[in-house]
Design a protein around this motif. Structure first.
Motif, PDB file in Angstrom:
ATOM      1  N   GLU A  19      41.669  49.368  31.729  1.00 60.33           N
ATOM      2  CA  GLU A  19      40.456  50.063  32.180  1.00 60.33           C
ATOM      3  C   GLU A  19      40.105  49.656  33.608  1.00 60.33           C
ATOM      4  N   ALA A  20      40.127  48.352  33.885  1.00 55.62           N
ATOM      5  CA  ALA A  20      39.796  47.874  35.238  1.00 55.62           C
ATOM      6  C   ALA A  20      40.792  48.413  36.257  1.00 55.62           C
ATOM      7  N   ALA A  21      42.070  48.420  35.902  1.00 58.62           N
ATOM      8  CA  ALA A  21      43.092  48.939  36.822  1.00 58.62           C
ATOM      9  C   ALA A  21      42.880  50.423  37.075  1.00 58.62           C
ATOM     10  N   CYS A  22      42.542  51.160  36.033  1.00 56.81           N
ATOM     11  CA  CYS A  22      42.318  52.600  36.194  1.00 56.81           C
ATOM     12  C   CYS A  22      41.089  52.888  37.043  1.00 56.81           C
ATOM     13  N   LEU A  23      40.027  52.111  36.851  1.00 54.97           N
ATOM     14  CA  LEU A  23      38.827  52.311  37.659  1.00 54.97           C
ATOM     15  C   LEU A  23      39.080  51.954  39.122  1.00 54.97           C
ATOM     16  N   ALA A 142      47.212  48.983  40.144  1.00 55.45           N
ATOM     17  CA  ALA A 142      47.081  49.725  38.888  1.00 55.45           C
ATOM     18  C   ALA A 142      48.447  50.117  38.348  1.00 55.45           C
ATOM     19  N   LEU A 143      49.355  50.498  39.229  1.00 52.92           N
ATOM     20  CA  LEU A 143      50.707  50.848  38.778  1.00 52.92           C
ATOM     21  C   LEU A 143      51.389  49.629  38.181  1.00 52.92           C
ATOM     22  N   GLN A 144      51.249  48.491  38.842  1.00 56.73           N
ATOM     23  CA  GLN A 144      51.886  47.271  38.347  1.00 56.73           C
ATOM     24  C   GLN A 144      51.310  46.879  36.990  1.00 56.73           C
ATOM     25  N   LYS A 145      49.985  46.998  36.851  1.00 58.26           N
ATOM     26  CA  LYS A 145      49.340  46.641  35.590  1.00 58.26           C
ATOM     27  C   LYS A 145      49.816  47.575  34.481  1.00 58.26           C
ATOM     28  N   LEU A 146      49.855  48.856  34.753  1.00 54.52           N
ATOM     29  CA  LEU A 146      50.316  49.806  33.732  1.00 54.52           C
ATOM     30  C   LEU A 146      51.764  49.553  33.350  1.00 54.52           C
TER      31      LEU A 146
END
Length: 160
Positions: A19-23, A142-146
């Motif tokens: 969620e944090a990465a997407c935001l 965000a890409l790395q987190k996903l």
């Protein structure tokens, strides 16, 4: 693995840190629905296709501009005032529900655009790169987190 994009998105979004990465992605001009769609396509092993990517971007751009962003803007405008006004807070919650419903419709539309003739790849093809907003860093957090979350999800499903 979830077969529909909406349920995949809900499951992925609920994972720690997503969620944090997407935001953060959204704050930097990225489209979270496109990002989640890209993750879904990657997870399904769909081979990246430039024509399909352009169609997905076009679908998302118009729906975001005409439906999602106006709802989000209204919800954000009411943030401060709704803290001291219970009736406005209730209306803001309703707008938030509409915003979520609009995002679900967008994910359904993106799924419809995604269906079609391309083959599946035995490796997880990287759709995530095409979801980058213009001017974004190539290796966005965000890409790395996903990618990391998806790898741990795949490992769990594979029993690793």
């Amino acid at each position: 693995m979830h077969t529909d994009l909406w349920n995949f998105a809900l499951k992925l979004y609920a994972r720690p840190g997503v969620e944090a990465a997407c935001l953060q992605w959204q704050d930097q001009g990225g489209d979270v629905c496109l990002l989640l769609c890209a993750a879904w396509l990657r997870e399904r092993g769909r081979i990246p296709n430039e024509q399909r990517a352009r169609a997905l971007h076009a679908q998302a751009r118009s729906w975001q501009a005409e439906v999602v962003k106006p709802l989000r803007s209204l919800r954000q405008q009411w943030r401060m005032a709704s803290a001291h006004d219970a009736q406005l807070a209730s209306l803001r919650d309703q707008v938030k529900g509409l915003e979520l419903a609009a995002e679900r419709v967008l994910l359904e539309r993106l799924e419809a655009v995604s269906e079609g003739g391309e083959a599946e790849s035995p490796s997880h093809a990287d759709w995530l790169q095409w979801a980058l907003p213009s001017g974004a860093r190539l290796h966005h957090d965000a890409l790395q987190k996903l990618r990391a979350v998806m790898l741990t999800t795949q490992d769990a499903e594979d029993g690793v």
